[in-house]
Design a protein around this motif. Sequence first.
Motif, short mmCIF file in Angstrom:
data_model
loop_
_atom_site.label_atom_id
_atom_site.label_comp_id
_atom_site.label_asym_id
_atom_site.label_seq_id
_atom_site.Cartn_x
_atom_site.Cartn_y
_atom_site.Cartn_z
N THR A 253 0.83 -1.20 0.00
CA THR A 253 0.00 0.00 0.00
C THR A 253 0.87 1.26 0.00
O THR A 253 0.40 2.32 0.42
N GLN B 258 -11.03 2.65 2.82
CA GLN B 258 -10.97 1.58 1.83
C GLN B 258 -9.78 0.66 2.08
O GLN B 258 -9.90 -0.58 1.98
N ARG C 154 -10.06 -3.30 3.09
CA ARG C 154 -9.40 -4.33 2.28
C ARG C 154 -8.52 -5.21 3.15
O ARG C 154 -8.53 -6.44 3.00
N GLU C 155 -7.78 -4.62 4.09
CA GLU C 155 -6.93 -5.41 4.96
C GLU C 155 -7.75 -6.30 5.88
O GLU C 155 -7.36 -7.44 6.15
#
Length: 105
Positions: free
Chosen positions: A12, A70, A74-75
Amino acid sequence: MRPRPVSPFPSTLGTTVAINVKLAMASLLGWAAWAMWPGTFHWWGFWLMSGFCAFAALGLTMEALRTMVQVYQRERMIEAYLALGGAPKSSEMASSDKLRDAGMR
């Protein structure tokens, strides 16, 4: 040279840099909005420019927060997916004898 451990989480770094740039720009625009705020009505054009800067700062802040949420979601989804299965186990390569004993050859 030792191999790098493989992480199930995608990098990321680019998203983190984008979030920080958006927050830095929001800070600069917020400061500009504060600095341009006029003291009298004769400078009404600065009220307009100050308002534009304030709205842009607010928009960038909201966009950065949305991106952070977001990434967090997602994690959490990846962690939930990884929790479904057990740890990976090593296995042996099937030899001709093992295949024959299992009736596959």
